[in-house]
Design a protein around this motif. Structure first.
Motif, PDB file in Angstrom:
ATOM      1  N   LYS A   1       0.933  -1.254  -0.071  1.00  0.00           N
ATOM      2  CA  LYS A   1      -0.011  -0.036   0.205  1.00  0.00           C
ATOM      3  C   LYS A   1       0.973   1.257  -0.120  1.00  0.00           C
ATOM      4  N   ALA A   2       0.795   2.059  -0.835  1.00  0.00           N
ATOM      5  CA  ALA A   2       1.449   3.225  -1.013  1.00  0.00           C
ATOM      6  C   ALA A   2       0.636   4.546  -0.599  1.00  0.00           C
ATOM      7  N   PHE A   3       1.492   5.168   0.326  1.00  0.00           N
ATOM      8  CA  PHE A   3       1.395   6.630   1.046  1.00  0.00           C
ATOM      9  C   PHE A   3       2.250   7.743   0.207  1.00  0.00           C
TER      10      PHE A   3
ATOM     11  N   GLU B   1      -2.702   6.017  -0.935  1.00  0.00           N
ATOM     12  CA  GLU B   1      -3.505   7.414  -0.092  1.00  0.00           C
ATOM     13  C   GLU B   1      -2.449   8.058   0.064  1.00  0.00           C
ATOM     14  N   ALA B   2      -2.925   9.605   0.167  1.00  0.00           N
ATOM     15  CA  ALA B   2      -1.757  10.741   0.356  1.00  0.00           C
ATOM     16  C   ALA B   2      -2.043  11.196   1.505  1.00  0.00           C
ATOM     17  N   ILE B   3      -0.774  11.945   1.900  1.00  0.00           N
ATOM     18  CA  ILE B   3      -0.760  12.553   3.196  1.00  0.00           C
ATOM     19  C   ILE B   3      -0.211  14.021   3.033  1.00  0.00           C
ATOM     20  N   HIS B   4      -1.004  14.910   3.549  1.00  0.00           N
ATOM     21  CA  HIS B   4      -0.579  16.229   3.543  1.00  0.00           C
ATOM     22  C   HIS B   4      -0.251  17.059   4.848  1.00  0.00           C
ATOM     23  N   PHE B   5       0.872  17.873   5.075  1.00  0.00           N
ATOM     24  CA  PHE B   5       1.272  18.314   6.285  1.00  0.00           C
ATOM     25  C   PHE B   5       1.006  19.760   6.246  1.00  0.00           C
TER      26      PHE B   5
ATOM     27  N   ALA C   1      -5.639  14.806  -5.060  1.00  0.00           N
ATOM     28  CA  ALA C   1      -6.072  13.562  -4.791  1.00  0.00           C
ATOM     29  C   ALA C   1      -7.685  13.285  -5.016  1.00  0.00           C
ATOM     30  N   SER C   2      -8.372  14.334  -5.061  1.00  0.00           N
ATOM     31  CA  SER C   2      -9.810  14.106  -5.408  1.00  0.00           C
ATOM     32  C   SER C   2      -9.790  13.631  -6.829  1.00  0.00           C
ATOM     33  N   ARG C   3      -8.830  14.161  -7.805  1.00  0.00           N
ATOM     34  CA  ARG C   3      -8.867  13.742  -9.287  1.00  0.00           C
ATOM     35  C   ARG C   3      -8.356  12.386  -9.382  1.00  0.00           C
ATOM     36  N   ALA C   4      -7.536  11.999  -8.375  1.00  0.00           N
ATOM     37  CA  ALA C   4      -6.962  10.647  -8.559  1.00  0.00           C
ATOM     38  C   ALA C   4      -7.815   9.487  -7.729  1.00  0.00           C
ATOM     39  N   GLY C   5      -8.948   9.999  -7.190  1.00  0.00           N
ATOM     40  CA  GLY C   5     -10.094   9.171  -6.324  1.00  0.00           C
ATOM     41  C   GLY C   5      -9.474   8.435  -5.351  1.00  0.00           C
ATOM     42  N   ILE C   6      -8.621   9.204  -4.458  1.00  0.00           N
ATOM     43  CA  ILE C   6      -7.849   8.700  -3.536  1.00  0.00           C
ATOM     44  C   ILE C   6      -8.076   9.542  -2.116  1.00  0.00           C
ATOM     45  N   PRO C   7      -8.104   9.080  -1.042  1.00  0.00           N
ATOM     46  CA  PRO C   7      -8.212   9.957   0.217  1.00  0.00           C
ATOM     47  C   PRO C   7      -6.811  10.482   0.714  1.00  0.00           C
ATOM     48  N   VAL C   8      -7.112  11.808   1.169  1.00  0.00           N
ATOM     49  CA  VAL C   8      -5.741  12.583   1.678  1.00  0.00           C
ATOM     50  C   VAL C   8      -5.995  12.913   3.200  1.00  0.00           C
ATOM     51  N   HIS C   9      -4.995  12.253   3.828  1.00  0.00           N
ATOM     52  CA  HIS C   9      -4.955  12.537   5.300  1.00  0.00           C
ATOM     53  C   HIS C   9      -4.151  13.903   5.778  1.00  0.00           C
TER      54      HIS C   9
ATOM     55  N   GLY D   1       0.704  -6.737   8.712  1.00  0.00           N
ATOM     56  CA  GLY D   1       1.293  -7.346   7.666  1.00  0.00           C
ATOM     57  C   GLY D   1       1.541  -6.896   6.175  1.00  0.00           C
ATOM     58  N   ARG D   2       0.828  -6.072   5.956  1.00  0.00           N
ATOM     59  CA  ARG D   2       1.008  -5.517   4.427  1.00  0.00           C
ATOM     60  C   ARG D   2       2.170  -4.746   4.533  1.00  0.00           C
ATOM     61  N   GLU D   3       2.706  -4.745   3.383  1.00  0.00           N
ATOM     62  CA  GLU D   3       4.205  -3.870   3.295  1.00  0.00           C
ATOM     63  C   GLU D   3       3.418  -2.463   2.801  1.00  0.00           C
ATOM     64  N   ILE D   4       4.319  -1.427   3.343  1.00  0.00           N
ATOM     65  CA  ILE D   4       4.006  -0.046   3.155  1.00  0.00           C
ATOM     66  C   ILE D   4       4.957   0.745   2.395  1.00  0.00           C
ATOM     67  N   VAL D   5       4.853   1.569   1.231  1.00  0.00           N
ATOM     68  CA  VAL D   5       5.794   2.343   0.586  1.00  0.00           C
ATOM     69  C   VAL D   5       5.458   3.765   0.858  1.00  0.00           C
ATOM     70  N   LEU D   6       6.370   4.384   1.360  1.00  0.00           N
ATOM     71  CA  LEU D   6       6.151   6.001   1.503  1.00  0.00           C
ATOM     72  C   LEU D   6       6.759   6.768   0.365  1.00  0.00           C
ATOM     73  N   TYR D   7       6.036   7.507  -0.372  1.00  0.00           N
ATOM     74  CA  TYR D   7       6.780   8.064  -1.421  1.00  0.00           C
ATOM     75  C   TYR D   7       7.098   9.501  -1.056  1.00  0.00           C
TER      76      TYR D   7
END
Length: 230
Positions: free
Chosen positions: A9-11, A35-39, A57-65, A123-129
């Motif tokens: 899962k990518a963030f 998913e996206a994360i904004h600071f 994020a909206s145009r990509a259809g993904i949530p943003v934290h 248990g899932r792998e996480i990838v931070l971009y």
């Protein structure tokens, strides 16, 4: 499934700027679950940056934290979180870029990792971009490969719930190279902002970030829809 067949899962750390927009599109191309994360750390241009990040994020259809870092960074306010003006004559202060914020990426990556863990099944792998690029590494120690490697090791030593990787797909790219990649990926540059100054969402055209943006678009010979009148 991702391109490599894993169920990672990518963030994406999504600032609303050029580099993170390219990272977002890269992640979307590589992963099915993004998913996206904004600071918000009190930066002068937060309103337009957040608006861009949310729209991307909206145009990509993904949530943003949205992570509120104002209180934390307010204790050592420097760089772009101070209420001041930047121009082409003021590019450095005390030996580093005027955009320097102490320990910014260490804070943001560890919090992004915690946010990702909270929103990912065990248990899932996480990838931070993370959108560190070549030019950043020249002035910011926390944008260099050595830092990314050390941060990855530290983050993984702090958890036994997930394997966490930090991807920096443009860390060896100049700003012009980032634009070229973004053109290939179909990034909408109108939803990016690079200015250090707050002028109600209008870039000043004269601060170090604006100048770098101008030079990169000129080198790639692409019209900039944001700085076209600057």
């Amino acid at each position: 499934m991702t391109q490599d067949g894993s169920n990672a899962k990518a963030f994406v750390l999504l600032s609303g700027g050029i580099d993170s927009a390219v990272c977002l599109q890269t992640a979307l191309d590589r992963h099915d679950d993004v998913e996206a994360i904004h600071f918000d750390y009190g930066q002068q241009t937060e309103a337009i940056e957040r608006s861009n990040a949310e729209e991307q994020a909206s145009r990509a259809g993904i949530p943003v934290h949205i992570s509120d870092y104002r209180t934390v960074f307010g204790d050592f306010a420097e760089g772009t979180i101070e209420d001041k003006s930047y121009d082409s004559d003021t590019t450095e202060r005390e030996g580093h870029s005027v955009g320097y914020v102490p320990q910014r990426n260490l804070h943001l990556l560890t919090t992004a990792a915690a946010t990702a863990e909270h929103n990912t099944e065990t248990g899932r792998e996480i990838v931070l971009y993370h959108g560190a690029q070549q030019g950043d590494g020249e002035e910011y120690p926390d944008c260099r490969p050595e830092f990314v490697q050390a941060a990855t090791e530290a983050i993984n030593r702090s958890t036994d719930q997930h394997e966490i990787d930090i991807e920096t797909p443009i860390i060896d790219h100049t700003k012009a190279d980032v634009l070229r990649l973004g053109e290939e990926l179909g990034v909408n540059w109108e939803l990016t902002f690079s200015c250090y100054n707050d002028e109600d969402g209008t870039p000043c055209g004269d601060c170090p970030a604006c100048l770098e943006r101008k030079e990169a678009f000129a080198e790639v010979d692409v019209a900039d829809p944001v700085l076209r009148d600057r």
